[in-house]
Write an enzyme that holds these catalytic residues in place. Structure first.
Site, PDB file in Angstrom:
ATOM      1  N   CYS A 201      15.704 -12.694   3.605  1.00 35.06           N
ATOM      2  CA  CYS A 201      15.215 -11.311   3.462  1.00 35.06           C
ATOM      3  C   CYS A 201      15.085 -10.889   2.002  1.00 35.06           C
ATOM      4  CB  CYS A 201      16.121 -10.342   4.216  1.00 35.06           C
ATOM      5  SG  CYS A 201      17.589  -9.833   3.319  1.00 35.06           S
TER       6      CYS A 201
ATOM      7  N   CYS B 207      25.670 -12.561   1.276  1.00 36.24           N
ATOM      8  CA  CYS B 207      25.064 -12.685   2.598  1.00 36.24           C
ATOM      9  C   CYS B 207      24.426 -14.065   2.777  1.00 36.24           C
ATOM     10  CB  CYS B 207      24.001 -11.603   2.795  1.00 36.24           C
ATOM     11  SG  CYS B 207      23.193 -11.682   4.409  1.00 36.24           S
TER      12      CYS B 207
ATOM     13  N   CYS C 166      12.580  -5.015   1.391  1.00 32.88           N
ATOM     14  CA  CYS C 166      11.534  -4.303   0.678  1.00 32.88           C
ATOM     15  C   CYS C 166      12.102  -3.091  -0.065  1.00 32.88           C
ATOM     16  CB  CYS C 166      10.490  -3.834   1.702  1.00 32.88           C
ATOM     17  SG  CYS C 166       9.200  -2.784   1.027  1.00 32.88           S
TER      18      CYS C 166
ATOM     19  N   CYS D 211      19.236  -3.829   7.135  1.00 35.08           N
ATOM     20  CA  CYS D 211      20.144  -4.943   6.881  1.00 35.08           C
ATOM     21  C   CYS D 211      20.792  -5.466   8.167  1.00 35.08           C
ATOM     22  CB  CYS D 211      21.207  -4.522   5.873  1.00 35.08           C
ATOM     23  SG  CYS D 211      22.386  -5.831   5.488  1.00 35.08           S
TER      24      CYS D 211
ATOM     25  N   ASP E 177       0.797  -1.225   0.000  1.00 38.24           N
ATOM     26  CA  ASP E 177       0.000   0.000   0.000  1.00 38.24           C
ATOM     27  C   ASP E 177       0.831   1.277   0.000  1.00 38.24           C
ATOM     28  OD1 ASP E 177       0.871  -0.320   2.606  1.00 38.24           O
ATOM     29  OD2 ASP E 177      -1.005   0.284   3.513  1.00 38.24           O
TER      30      ASP E 177
END
Length: 94
Positions: free
Chosen positions: A51, A45, A55, A70, A2
């Site tokens: 992850c 990583c 985002c 992070c 959203d």
């Protein structure tokens, strides 16, 4: 998400355009491409599969797409990875 329900991200209207045309538009493709860009640290990583570089909203586009959470992700995953694996195995074998 959203956070991207804004005119600048509007792809069109599903009542007057096909879904295929909307999701394959230049605007949609550019959004997806910008979302999957990741910081160089992500490439090596050990938690990347969890992850997935985070985002898009939390990436610093001026710092080579570094996710502002992070270090928090790394801390959380390193402290809880065994519990997460245990939960995943319980769910997997149900």
């Amino acid at each position: 998400c959203d956070f991207y329900v804004l005119d600048e991200f509007k792809l069109g209207n599903i009542m007057s355009s096909s879904l295929i045309n909307l999701i394959s538009s230049d605007k949609a493709v550019d959004f997806i491409k910008s979302s999957i860009k990741e910081h160089d640290d992500c490439k090596v990583c050990s938690f990347k599969n969890l992850c997935r570089s985070g985002c898009r909203r939390h990436k610093d586009f001026s710092d080579n797409y570094k996710n502002r959470f992070c270090e928090s992700f790394k801390f959380f995953y390193s402290k809880n990875i065994s519990k997460l694996i245990e939960i995943a195995n319980i769910v997997k074998f149900r």
